[in-house]
Design an enzyme around this catalytic site. Sequence first.
Site, PDB file in Angstrom:
ATOM      1  N   ASP A 128       0.834  -1.194   0.000  1.00 52.00           N
ATOM      2  CA  ASP A 128       0.000   0.000   0.000  1.00 52.00           C
ATOM      3  C   ASP A 128       0.872   1.250   0.000  1.00 52.00           C
ATOM      4  OD1 ASP A 128      -1.964   2.069   0.660  1.00 52.00           O
ATOM      5  OD2 ASP A 128      -3.309   0.455   1.151  1.00 52.00           O
ATOM      6  N   HIS A 296      -7.266  -6.895  -0.102  1.00 51.80           N
ATOM      7  CA  HIS A 296      -6.190  -5.899  -0.077  1.00 51.80           C
ATOM      8  C   HIS A 296      -5.081  -6.260   0.901  1.00 51.80           C
ATOM      9  CE1 HIS A 296      -4.095  -2.122  -0.154  1.00 51.80           C
ATOM     10  NE2 HIS A 296      -4.392  -1.853   1.104  1.00 51.80           N
TER      11      HIS A 296
END
Length: 319
Positions: A128, A296
């Site tokens: 991320d 994610h």
Amino acid sequence: MSWNGWIGRTEYAVTGGEAPDGRFVARHLPLRTCRGGGRVDQLCSRRGRAAGAVSAWLSADPPDLAPGRPALQDEYTVVLADLRGYGDSDKPARNGSHEPYSKRAMARDQLRMMRALGFERFSVVGHDRGARVAHRLALDAPEATDAVAVLDIVPTRHVLANVDRGLATAYFHWFFLPQGNGVPERLIGNDPEFWLRVMMSADPGDEEAVDPAAMQEYLRCFSTPDAVAATCAEYRAAATIDLEHDEESAAAGQRIACPTLVLWGERGFVGRHYDVLAVWREYASHVRGHGVPSGHFVPEQAPLQTLDALRSFLSSHRG
């Protein structure tokens, strides 16, 4: 990011070189050694060959990623560091240029930290926001990076040059957080826990993947006005000065030169929305990678696959 820290936390890095065996030791590096005036909070394990880690949220004493499997800290020196503005690292003053929260400034922090720890060359693993820092670090300091692994992103420049309805919906915070006049700070500050839980449950099963103790640490670190403001500042930088730096790199023909591993969650937005390897081949010269069965939060939701992929990749590119 926790292993619950690196496994659960958001971003990392790894190095090549020898380091003495030892236990995990929490240290604060003085600002003058890290970035000239602040503190980068980091956790360091010295064992075997060196490895560093860049984390965008927290540092936690990482347990084994997968019971019964060798963990990265058994083979490498692993450094888990909060990015500036996140976790317990300093929150520098913000300005109109947004430079203090640019990926270039964050990458510079990590480079100075690793050199302060004695590592001139290292590999970087990021998830991320930390993956975006890892990308910039590999461009700005190719002499220091042996290899780079990026988890569940495509480059910021590609994201913002290809906005469609799906992207605008899934990544709405990319357009909300950069707003000025204190709007996001005021709205999020009214209930930071609500905001954080929403952002950590964008895909089904995301929040359940985060250990409850790690979630409490995320909440502790995020639930202050300075932390909220720093997060907004970082997203403002992503939409402005980071793009300027990315365009300059593209115009100069600059690409990641070192070996690059890309992992992404097959159930997450990145895996569903992009031809991930095709995108990264426009930005890096030596790319390999694959999706893993996760959303994610790749390390938390697919720990065995993440560990195996990282160990194989890093062992192939030791400095």
